[in-house]
Design a protein around this motif. Structure first.
Motif, mmCIF file in Angstrom:
data_model
loop_
_atom_site.group_PDB
_atom_site.id
_atom_site.type_symbol
_atom_site.label_atom_id
_atom_site.label_comp_id
_atom_site.label_asym_id
_atom_site.label_seq_id
_atom_site.Cartn_x
_atom_site.Cartn_y
_atom_site.Cartn_z
ATOM 1 N N GLY A 66 0.784 -1.230 0.000
ATOM 2 C CA GLY A 66 0.000 0.000 0.000
ATOM 3 C C GLY A 66 0.810 1.271 0.000
ATOM 4 N N ASN A 67 2.147 1.188 0.158
ATOM 5 C CA ASN A 67 2.996 2.362 -0.023
ATOM 6 C C ASN A 67 3.219 2.578 -1.518
ATOM 7 O OD1 ASN A 67 3.255 2.863 2.741
ATOM 8 N ND2 ASN A 67 5.004 1.476 2.927
ATOM 9 N N PHE A 68 4.084 3.534 -1.859
ATOM 10 C CA PHE A 68 4.260 3.898 -3.261
ATOM 11 C C PHE A 68 5.740 3.961 -3.626
ATOM 12 C CE2 PHE A 68 0.358 5.764 -1.655
ATOM 13 C CZ PHE A 68 -0.569 5.326 -2.585
ATOM 14 N N GLU A 69 5.988 3.940 -4.914
ATOM 15 C CA GLU A 69 7.315 4.182 -5.469
ATOM 16 C C GLU A 69 7.213 5.277 -6.519
ATOM 17 O OE1 GLU A 69 8.941 0.590 -7.022
ATOM 18 O OE2 GLU A 69 9.550 -0.166 -5.057
ATOM 19 N N VAL A 70 8.128 6.236 -6.455
ATOM 20 C CA VAL A 70 8.198 7.300 -7.445
ATOM 21 C C VAL A 70 9.489 7.126 -8.227
ATOM 22 C CG1 VAL A 70 8.288 9.779 -7.854
ATOM 23 C CG2 VAL A 70 6.846 8.878 -6.010
ATOM 24 N N SER A 71 9.361 6.843 -9.506
ATOM 25 C CA SER A 71 10.524 6.673 -10.371
ATOM 26 C C SER A 71 10.767 7.961 -11.139
ATOM 27 C CB SER A 71 10.307 5.513 -11.349
ATOM 28 O OG SER A 71 10.197 4.293 -10.661
ATOM 29 N N ILE A 72 12.001 8.444 -11.075
ATOM 30 C CA ILE A 72 12.413 9.671 -11.745
ATOM 31 C C ILE A 72 13.069 9.268 -13.053
ATOM 32 C CG2 ILE A 72 13.765 11.787 -11.513
ATOM 33 C CD1 ILE A 72 13.667 11.254 -8.428
ATOM 34 N N VAL A 73 12.366 9.482 -14.147
ATOM 35 C CA VAL A 73 12.760 8.922 -15.435
ATOM 36 C C VAL A 73 13.550 9.959 -16.230
ATOM 37 C CG1 VAL A 73 11.951 7.814 -17.542
ATOM 38 C CG2 VAL A 73 10.682 7.503 -15.403
ATOM 39 N N ASP A 74 14.796 9.636 -16.516
ATOM 40 C CA ASP A 74 15.632 10.477 -17.375
ATOM 41 C C ASP A 74 16.324 9.576 -18.384
ATOM 42 O OD1 ASP A 74 17.051 12.477 -18.553
ATOM 43 O OD2 ASP A 74 18.462 12.743 -16.926
ATOM 44 N N VAL A 75 17.390 8.928 -17.955
ATOM 45 C CA VAL A 75 18.061 7.919 -18.771
ATOM 46 C C VAL A 75 18.189 6.669 -17.919
ATOM 47 C CG1 VAL A 75 19.325 9.554 -20.210
ATOM 48 C CG2 VAL A 75 20.328 8.807 -18.042
ATOM 49 N N GLU A 76 18.283 5.520 -18.569
ATOM 50 C CA GLU A 76 18.427 4.258 -17.858
ATOM 51 C C GLU A 76 19.795 4.212 -17.182
ATOM 52 O OE1 GLU A 76 16.664 0.498 -16.952
ATOM 53 O OE2 GLU A 76 15.820 1.971 -18.308
ATOM 54 N N PRO A 77 19.895 3.837 -15.887
ATOM 55 C CA PRO A 77 18.823 3.417 -14.981
ATOM 56 C C PRO A 77 18.112 4.613 -14.345
ATOM 57 C CG PRO A 77 20.917 3.263 -13.852
ATOM 58 C CD PRO A 77 21.233 3.702 -15.266
ATOM 59 N N CYS A 78 16.945 4.349 -13.739
ATOM 60 C CA CYS A 78 16.146 5.403 -13.120
ATOM 61 C C CYS A 78 16.380 5.439 -11.614
ATOM 62 C CB CYS A 78 14.656 5.156 -13.377
ATOM 63 S SG CYS A 78 14.150 5.446 -15.076
ATOM 64 N N LEU A 79 16.167 6.620 -11.052
ATOM 65 C CA LEU A 79 16.137 6.751 -9.599
ATOM 66 C C LEU A 79 14.731 6.440 -9.106
ATOM 67 C CD1 LEU A 79 18.149 10.050 -9.018
ATOM 68 C CD2 LEU A 79 18.814 7.771 -8.280
ATOM 69 N N THR A 80 14.621 5.623 -8.073
ATOM 70 C CA THR A 80 13.326 5.280 -7.503
ATOM 71 C C THR A 80 13.342 5.568 -6.012
ATOM 72 O OG1 THR A 80 12.902 3.581 -9.167
ATOM 73 C CG2 THR A 80 11.653 3.445 -7.122
ATOM 74 N N VAL A 81 12.304 6.283 -5.550
ATOM 75 C CA VAL A 81 12.192 6.659 -4.143
ATOM 76 C C VAL A 81 10.940 5.997 -3.573
ATOM 77 C CG1 VAL A 81 12.029 8.583 -2.512
ATOM 78 C CG2 VAL A 81 13.249 8.886 -4.684
ATOM 79 N N ALA A 82 11.089 5.304 -2.448
ATOM 80 C CA ALA A 82 9.937 4.751 -1.749
ATOM 81 C C ALA A 82 9.243 5.870 -0.978
ATOM 82 C CB ALA A 82 10.373 3.647 -0.800
ATOM 83 N N VAL A 83 7.910 5.904 -1.058
ATOM 84 C CA VAL A 83 7.141 6.977 -0.445
ATOM 85 C C VAL A 83 6.018 6.375 0.394
ATOM 86 C CG1 VAL A 83 5.746 9.040 -0.873
ATOM 87 C CG2 VAL A 83 7.660 8.512 -2.380
ATOM 88 N N ALA A 84 5.839 6.910 1.597
ATOM 89 C CA ALA A 84 4.796 6.424 2.488
ATOM 90 C C ALA A 84 3.426 6.899 2.035
ATOM 91 C CB ALA A 84 5.069 6.891 3.919
ATOM 92 N N ARG A 85 2.402 6.367 2.665
ATOM 93 C CA ARG A 85 1.034 6.717 2.305
ATOM 94 C C ARG A 85 0.691 8.153 2.662
ATOM 95 N NH1 ARG A 85 -2.712 2.379 1.921
ATOM 96 N NH2 ARG A 85 -4.124 3.253 3.483
ATOM 97 N N ASN A 86 1.476 8.775 3.521
ATOM 98 C CA ASN A 86 1.253 10.195 3.840
ATOM 99 C C ASN A 86 2.114 11.113 2.982
ATOM 100 O OD1 ASN A 86 3.786 9.888 4.894
ATOM 101 N ND2 ASN A 86 3.278 10.623 6.949
ATOM 102 N N GLY A 87 2.815 10.559 1.979
ATOM 103 C CA GLY A 87 3.596 11.363 1.057
ATOM 104 C C GLY A 87 5.031 11.584 1.448
ATOM 105 N N ALA A 88 5.450 11.092 2.607
ATOM 106 C CA ALA A 88 6.830 11.313 3.062
ATOM 107 C C ALA A 88 7.761 10.269 2.454
ATOM 108 C CB ALA A 88 6.900 11.250 4.583
ATOM 109 N N PRO A 89 8.963 10.676 2.014
ATOM 110 C CA PRO A 89 9.929 9.695 1.513
ATOM 111 C C PRO A 89 10.367 8.761 2.628
ATOM 112 C CG PRO A 89 10.937 11.868 1.706
ATOM 113 C CD PRO A 89 9.479 12.062 1.952
ATOM 114 N N LEU A 90 10.523 7.482 2.288
ATOM 115 C CA LEU A 90 10.867 6.475 3.291
ATOM 116 C C LEU A 90 12.356 6.199 3.365
ATOM 117 C CD1 LEU A 90 7.980 3.907 2.709
ATOM 118 C CD2 LEU A 90 8.312 5.387 4.685
ATOM 119 N N GLY A 91 13.131 6.759 2.497
ATOM 120 C CA GLY A 91 14.561 6.519 2.519
ATOM 121 C C GLY A 91 15.217 7.063 1.275
ATOM 122 N N GLY A 92 16.525 6.817 1.175
ATOM 123 C CA GLY A 92 17.267 7.338 0.051
ATOM 124 C C GLY A 92 16.870 6.687 -1.257
#
Length: 255
Positions: A66-92
């Motif tokens: 039920g949490n989320f992942e935000v992938s920042i798409v530019d060139v391969e590979p992508c940066l992906t940030v885990a995000v909590a259900r309240n919108g706060a980042p969960l880590g690096g």
């Protein structure tokens, strides 16, 4: 190749500035919604997921828990940030494979039985407008005694932006399903990211909401995803007086 490596180094350096919550995040409780409240609403302010980034677009996906992942798409590979259900980042952020996505001015979403689509259309004498549609199937038929399969087609209409926005044109649509037959459409309108719930052949079924903060000067490429209970996340690129960022706003839509 050198320029791509430089961009990746800059992105990694900026993404390291993403703030992780100092304390455990509180869960979003959809049950706090009171009767008479809007179909969809934001449940918190937009939070900075990554800073000093230059990207083509972002993509939000829902994790099984039920949490989320935000992938920042530019060139391969992508940066992906885990995000909590309240919108706060969960880590690096971590480097990984880029998820399937489309940076163009088109969007498609399905709930397994219905499929909605949205695209931006540029007209000669007016700003860009969105065209929304629903995919459907024509009934199978027979011709000269030979059966033919039904054909898939889309029923479309020009999207009428709800009141309250800048009305300077709509672009960069995003779509996600929530509930049994409901979808959320997000789009860029001027310097704002707006969203509106749709159902019943892509008709509005609630009030529009703003998901970008007032201090955003430029916004681009929103993406939205929902958990099964209606808790969702809208992420987008934004430029403020402090630089270029990826922001995410937690939302809730009644499923």
């Amino acid at each position: 190749m050198v320029s791509r490596l430089l961009v990746l180094v800059v992105v990694l350096a900026g993404a390291a500035c993403a703030r992780a919550p100092a304390t455990p995040v509180a869960p979003v409780n959809p049950g706090v919604a009171q009767p008479g409240e809007p179909m969809c609403r934001s449940t918190g302010d937009a939070q900075e997921i990554a800073s000093n980034v230059w990207a083509n677009h972002v993509t939000v996906t829902t994790r099984p828990e039920g949490n989320f992942e935000v992938s920042i798409v530019d060139v391969e590979p992508c940066l992906t940030v885990a995000v909590a259900r309240n919108g706060a980042p969960l880590g690096g952020p971590v480097l990984g494979h880029c998820p399937p996505s489309d940076p163009t001015d088109t969007a498609t979403a399905t709930n397994g039985t219905e499929t909605y689509t949205a695209r931006a259309e540029q007209w000669d004498t007016e700003p860009a407008h969105l065209v929304v549609g629903v995919f459907t199937w024509e009934w199978p038929h027979a011709f000269a005694g030979v059966a033919h399969e039904g054909q898939r087609r889309v029923v479309e209409r020009v999207f009428a932006p709800p009141p309250g926005g800048s009305h300077t044109g709509e672009s960069m649509p995003a779509l996600a399903a929530f509930g049994r037959d409901r979808f959320l459409l997000a789009w860029v309108e001027g310097t704002e990211v707006r969203a509106l719930p749709l159902a019943q052949w892509a008709q509005p079924i609630g009030e529009a909401l703003f998901v970008s903060p007032p201090e955003a000067r430029v916004v681009a490429h929103p993406s939205v995803s929902f958990a099964h209970d209606g808790v969702g996340l809208v992420a987008f690129l934004a430029r403020t007086k402090t630089g270029s960022h990826v922001l995410a706003t937690p939302i809730y839509c009644k499923p």
